[in-house]
Scaffold this motif. Structure first.
Motif, PDB file in Angstrom:
ATOM      1  N   TYR A   1       0.918  -1.158  -0.124  1.00  0.00           N
ATOM      2  CA  TYR A   1       0.073   0.041  -0.035  1.00  0.00           C
ATOM      3  C   TYR A   1       0.963   1.131  -0.082  1.00  0.00           C
ATOM      4  CZ  TYR A   1      -3.231  -3.680   1.367  1.00  0.00           C
ATOM      5  OH  TYR A   1      -3.739  -5.008   1.495  1.00  0.00           O
TER       6      TYR A   1
ATOM      7  N   LEU B   1      -8.180   3.338  -4.709  1.00  0.00           N
ATOM      8  CA  LEU B   1      -7.993   4.490  -3.939  1.00  0.00           C
ATOM      9  C   LEU B   1      -8.715   5.117  -3.048  1.00  0.00           C
ATOM     10  CD1 LEU B   1      -5.810   7.496  -5.519  1.00  0.00           C
ATOM     11  CD2 LEU B   1      -7.778   8.038  -3.920  1.00  0.00           C
TER      12      LEU B   1
ATOM     13  N   HIS C   1      -9.497   8.315  -0.317  1.00  0.00           N
ATOM     14  CA  HIS C   1      -9.082   9.838   0.242  1.00  0.00           C
ATOM     15  C   HIS C   1     -10.140  10.172   1.106  1.00  0.00           C
ATOM     16  CE1 HIS C   1     -11.885  12.084  -2.440  1.00  0.00           C
ATOM     17  NE2 HIS C   1     -12.185  10.856  -2.991  1.00  0.00           N
TER      18      HIS C   1
ATOM     19  N   THR D   1      -4.476  10.570  -0.136  1.00  0.00           N
ATOM     20  CA  THR D   1      -4.722   9.427  -0.795  1.00  0.00           C
ATOM     21  C   THR D   1      -4.188   8.260  -0.148  1.00  0.00           C
ATOM     22  OG1 THR D   1      -2.987  10.014  -2.130  1.00  0.00           O
ATOM     23  CG2 THR D   1      -4.967  10.655  -2.978  1.00  0.00           C
TER      24      THR D   1
ATOM     25  N   PHE E   1      -3.635   4.211  -1.417  1.00  0.00           N
ATOM     26  CA  PHE E   1      -3.834   3.240  -2.541  1.00  0.00           C
ATOM     27  C   PHE E   1      -3.257   1.642  -2.598  1.00  0.00           C
ATOM     28  CE2 PHE E   1      -1.054   6.499  -3.933  1.00  0.00           C
ATOM     29  CZ  PHE E   1       0.160   5.869  -4.645  1.00  0.00           C
TER      30      PHE E   1
ATOM     31  N   LEU F   1      -3.392  -0.186  -8.177  1.00  0.00           N
ATOM     32  CA  LEU F   1      -3.470   0.980  -8.848  1.00  0.00           C
ATOM     33  C   LEU F   1      -2.288   1.733  -9.211  1.00  0.00           C
ATOM     34  CD1 LEU F   1      -5.172   3.414  -9.708  1.00  0.00           C
ATOM     35  CD2 LEU F   1      -5.082   4.161  -7.247  1.00  0.00           C
TER      36      LEU F   1
ATOM     37  N   ASP G   1      -2.425  13.521  -8.330  1.00  0.00           N
ATOM     38  CA  ASP G   1      -3.601  12.874  -7.591  1.00  0.00           C
ATOM     39  C   ASP G   1      -4.710  12.496  -8.366  1.00  0.00           C
ATOM     40  OD1 ASP G   1      -4.165  15.628  -7.679  1.00  0.00           O
ATOM     41  OD2 ASP G   1      -3.925  15.980  -5.684  1.00  0.00           O
TER      42      ASP G   1
ATOM     43  N   PHE H   1      -4.107   9.544 -10.641  1.00  0.00           N
ATOM     44  CA  PHE H   1      -4.579   8.190  -9.829  1.00  0.00           C
ATOM     45  C   PHE H   1      -5.899   8.146  -9.550  1.00  0.00           C
ATOM     46  CE2 PHE H   1      -0.200   7.756  -9.453  1.00  0.00           C
ATOM     47  CZ  PHE H   1       0.439   6.554  -8.970  1.00  0.00           C
ATOM     48  N   ALA H   2      -6.516   9.308  -9.024  1.00  0.00           N
ATOM     49  CA  ALA H   2      -8.106   9.121  -8.909  1.00  0.00           C
ATOM     50  C   ALA H   2      -8.729   8.699 -10.031  1.00  0.00           C
ATOM     51  CB  ALA H   2      -8.580  10.399  -8.308  1.00  0.00           C
TER      52      ALA H   2
ATOM     53  N   ALA I   1      -8.254   4.988 -10.663  1.00  0.00           N
ATOM     54  CA  ALA I   1      -9.160   4.360  -9.704  1.00  0.00           C
ATOM     55  C   ALA I   1     -10.995   4.285 -10.148  1.00  0.00           C
ATOM     56  CB  ALA I   1      -9.015   4.742  -8.415  1.00  0.00           C
TER      57      ALA I   1
ATOM     58  N   LEU J   1     -13.112   4.148  -6.411  1.00  0.00           N
ATOM     59  CA  LEU J   1     -12.501   5.457  -5.506  1.00  0.00           C
ATOM     60  C   LEU J   1     -13.482   5.525  -4.367  1.00  0.00           C
ATOM     61  CD1 LEU J   1     -10.896   7.844  -5.795  1.00  0.00           C
ATOM     62  CD2 LEU J   1     -12.399   9.141  -7.219  1.00  0.00           C
TER      63      LEU J   1
END
Length: 326
Positions: free
Chosen positions: A89, A125, A127, A172, A174, A178, A193, A196-197, A200, A206
């Motif tokens: 992770y 992911l 957040h 975040t 993840f 991912l 970010d 990556f979001a 996901a 997400l």
């Protein structure tokens, strides 16, 4: 250690020690920190070296023989380095915030639930919200999402997510699935970010934790920072005029980012829901659509309560984006 914290630094001597200590005090989480400095000219490297001696084996410098000159490139290099690690992770971190003591524990617990439900091979992911504070950590706002006037992150989805981000990188958390899909971060990505979001959301899960797990420090050197929604929308403040001026170019950059996401689907032969794939394809090629179809996208950008002026502005922005460079 199962969690790798990816922290980018640049001239952060004023706050970086407090940030590092707040992460390391997440004692219930099994974590280590990997830092990449982008050529600081202040005391940042020395401070980090001293912290590393205090916490042996938990703080490490990532080799940075060449400087990148930018936080996106710095985080991109960290993400690529993370591929070589054995950690399961990962979390991005800025250099000037303060993490709450149970941030990682709560995120790890939620990750375990999601992986049980969807499988460890699913890109995930998570957040959270943030508490907005000043330089001395005095509260400005309990909720960053409310302070900024952002859409509900739990409900935010494509196609609006193509051009409006609601994920703050320093919150975040993840999994490796991912990381392997989203890395390397393409040059067309606007911020790490958001990329990556979007990956996901497009290929996996997400998830938003509606709780502030970080003190988001506001000071004169913030790369992005927080602006009060009332100030952003006031015609008596400069922010609204800056946003209106920048949006067409931001929209154009968002289209390039979507093209990169489409290329990822094609090159990796990734499975995507048909509805999401259709939205991605149309948005990525929006500049090739006729004027009527481009303008129709403006209805997604505005809320029902939006004024006539706002509706007209967004129609204008989507109309002219055909000729706007990123």
């Amino acid at each position: 250690m199962s969690i790798a914290i990816l922290l980018a630094t640049y001239n952060g001597e004023q706050y970086v020690e407090e940030q590092l200590v707040s992460i390391l005090e997440n004692r219930e989480a099994n974590c280590c920190i990997f830092l990449r400095d982008d050529g600081s000219t202040d005391e940042t490297p020395r401070i980090i070296s001293n912290i590393a001696k205090t916490y042996p084996g938990q703080v490490s410098f990532v080799n940075n023989e060449s400087y990148i000159n930018g936080h996106l490139g710095n985080f991109s290099a960290l993400a690529e380095y993370a591929l070589s690690l054995d950690n399961e992770y990962f979390a991005f971190s800025d250099q000037d915030d303060v993490w709450h003591s149970r941030k990682l524990e709560k995120m790890q617990a939620r990750m375990n639930e999601l992986e049980c439900a969807h499988g460890k091979s699913t890109p995930i992911l998570i957040h959270s919200d943030l508490r907005v504070v000043n330089e001395e950590l005095n509260e400005i706002a309990q909720s960053f999402v409310e302070f900024q006037g952002l859409p509900d992150p739990a409900e935010h989805d494509f196609p609006k997510f193509f051009y409006q981000n609601v994920v703050t990188g320093c919150t975040t958390f993840f999994n490796r699935a991912l990381l392997e899909i989203a890395t390397p971060i393409p040059n067309e990505a606007i911020v790490h970010d958001w990329w990556f979001a979007q990956c996901a959301k497009m290929f996996g899960v997400l998830e938003f934790i509606n709780e502030p797990l970080i003190d988001y420090r506001q000071h004169g050197e913030n790369s992005i920072g927080a602006k009060c929604h009332k100030d952003q929308s006031s015609y008596f403040k400069k922010y609204i005029y800056q946003a209106l001026f920048r949006f067409p170019r931001h929209l154009s950059s968002s289209i390039e980012q979507a093209k990169a996401l489409g290329n990822l689907v094609r090159d990796r032969k990734l499975t995507v829901e048909s509805e999401k794939k259709a939205m991605l394809t149309e948005f990525a090629n929006i500049k090739q659509l006729n004027a009527y179809k481009r303008i129709s996208w403006a209805s997604i950008a505005v809320e029902n309560r939006s004024s006539l002026v706002e509706r007209c502005y967004f129609k204008f922005a989507f109309f002219i984006v055909k000729w706007v460079k990123p």
